[in-house]
Motif scaffolding. Structure first.
Motif, PDB file in Angstrom:
ATOM      1  N   ILE A 155     -34.158   8.702 -44.811  1.00 27.46           N
ATOM      2  CA  ILE A 155     -34.175   8.896 -46.258  1.00 27.46           C
ATOM      3  C   ILE A 155     -34.898  10.181 -46.649  1.00 27.46           C
ATOM      4  CG2 ILE A 155     -34.928   7.922 -48.476  1.00 27.46           C
ATOM      5  CD1 ILE A 155     -32.742   6.271 -47.061  1.00 27.46           C
ATOM      6  N   GLU A 156     -36.090  10.360 -46.121  1.00 27.39           N
ATOM      7  CA  GLU A 156     -36.947  11.450 -46.574  1.00 27.39           C
ATOM      8  C   GLU A 156     -36.594  12.803 -45.964  1.00 27.39           C
ATOM      9  OE1 GLU A 156     -40.892  10.014 -45.758  1.00 27.39           O
ATOM     10  OE2 GLU A 156     -40.773   8.485 -47.338  1.00 27.39           O
ATOM     11  N   THR A 157     -35.945  12.807 -44.822  1.00 28.58           N
ATOM     12  CA  THR A 157     -35.631  14.074 -44.172  1.00 28.58           C
ATOM     13  C   THR A 157     -34.123  14.307 -44.089  1.00 28.58           C
ATOM     14  OG1 THR A 157     -37.667  13.910 -42.868  1.00 28.58           O
ATOM     15  CG2 THR A 157     -36.009  15.479 -42.118  1.00 28.58           C
ATOM     16  N   ASP A 158     -33.430  13.461 -43.340  1.00 34.82           N
ATOM     17  CA  ASP A 158     -32.011  13.713 -43.072  1.00 34.82           C
ATOM     18  C   ASP A 158     -31.163  13.703 -44.337  1.00 34.82           C
ATOM     19  OD1 ASP A 158     -32.871  13.674 -40.449  1.00 34.82           O
ATOM     20  OD2 ASP A 158     -32.152  11.644 -40.050  1.00 34.82           O
TER      21      ASP A 158
ATOM     22  N   ALA B 183     -23.331  11.420 -38.940  1.00 33.03           N
ATOM     23  CA  ALA B 183     -24.520  11.063 -38.155  1.00 33.03           C
ATOM     24  C   ALA B 183     -25.449  10.161 -38.971  1.00 33.03           C
ATOM     25  CB  ALA B 183     -25.253  12.325 -37.709  1.00 33.03           C
ATOM     26  N   ILE B 184     -25.595  10.459 -40.247  1.00 32.28           N
ATOM     27  CA  ILE B 184     -26.428   9.622 -41.116  1.00 32.28           C
ATOM     28  C   ILE B 184     -25.818   8.226 -41.244  1.00 32.28           C
ATOM     29  CG2 ILE B 184     -27.184   9.321 -43.514  1.00 32.28           C
ATOM     30  CD1 ILE B 184     -27.640  12.394 -43.562  1.00 32.28           C
ATOM     31  N   GLN B 185     -24.505   8.157 -41.426  1.00 34.68           N
ATOM     32  CA  GLN B 185     -23.853   6.844 -41.536  1.00 34.68           C
ATOM     33  C   GLN B 185     -24.028   6.047 -40.251  1.00 34.68           C
ATOM     34  OE1 GLN B 185     -22.169   5.346 -44.353  1.00 34.68           O
ATOM     35  NE2 GLN B 185     -22.661   3.669 -42.971  1.00 34.68           N
TER      36      GLN B 185
ATOM     37  N   LEU C 153     -29.365  16.972 -46.295  1.00 31.70           N
ATOM     38  CA  LEU C 153     -27.937  17.002 -46.592  1.00 31.70           C
ATOM     39  C   LEU C 153     -27.702  17.193 -48.089  1.00 31.70           C
ATOM     40  CD1 LEU C 153     -25.018  16.797 -45.678  1.00 31.70           C
ATOM     41  CD2 LEU C 153     -25.244  14.307 -45.757  1.00 31.70           C
ATOM     42  N   GLU C 154     -28.465  16.501 -48.905  1.00 33.47           N
ATOM     43  CA  GLU C 154     -28.327  16.661 -50.358  1.00 33.47           C
ATOM     44  C   GLU C 154     -28.707  18.079 -50.801  1.00 33.47           C
ATOM     45  OE1 GLU C 154     -28.918  12.074 -51.851  1.00 33.47           O
ATOM     46  OE2 GLU C 154     -30.712  13.303 -51.548  1.00 33.47           O
TER      47      GLU C 154
END
Length: 160
Positions: free
Chosen positions: A131-134, A60-62, A138-139
């Protein structure tokens, strides 16, 4: 043709320059995020027992990165096939900027700047969220699962 109002020309150049700075920075941040996602994908595959939802999260991020990159820089796939594509933010910005001209900005340049600015107003919050949330969430999942380190992620460690 020198402009009647040089302050207007300077103000327009400042606005377009600031937008260009922000767009170029956002493009770079997105590229770095894509690199992080590549490493995250590998770390997920190398982590036994990780929640399978992490794979869906990374995809989803990609997908979001791809969509934002198209908005910023255009659709390279369509361009390769000589297909028409809507102008990107960077294309509009390029049409708005002409640093060596001393005449007043044309209406076309003003319109191009307006289109670029309006589109970037929509894209920038998406980048922040990505960047700041998703990506951060995940990280954090990777860190909790004991996944191998990935770029951009600060590891946790507790002394025993």
């Amino acid at each position: 043709f020198p402009a009647e109002d040089q302050q207007e020309v300077s103000a327009f150049h400042r606005r377009t320059g600031e937008l260009q700075r922000a767009v170029m920075g956002a493009t770079r941040v997105l590229s770095e995020a894509e690199d992080r996602v590549k490493h995250i994908r590998k770390a997920i595959m190398d982590t036994p027992g990780i929640d399978p939802v992490a794979i869906a999260d990374v995809e989803a991020i990609q997908k979001e990165i791809n969509e934002i990159q198209i908005a910023l820089s255009g659709d390279r796939t369509l361009a390769k096939h000589q297909e028409a594509a809507p102008p990107s933010i960077r294309e509009y910005l390029g049409a708005a900027t002409d640093w060596y001209v001393t005449s007043a900005p044309t209406q076309t340049q003003r319109d191009a700047y307006g289109h670029a600015a309006d589109a970037f107003k929509e894209v920038l919050p998406r980048i922040r969220e990505l960047i700041e949330t998703d990506l951060k969430q995940l990280e954090d999942k990777l860190e909790q699962a004991g996944a191998p380190w990935t770029p951009g992620r600060i590891p946790t460690w507790n002394a025993e």
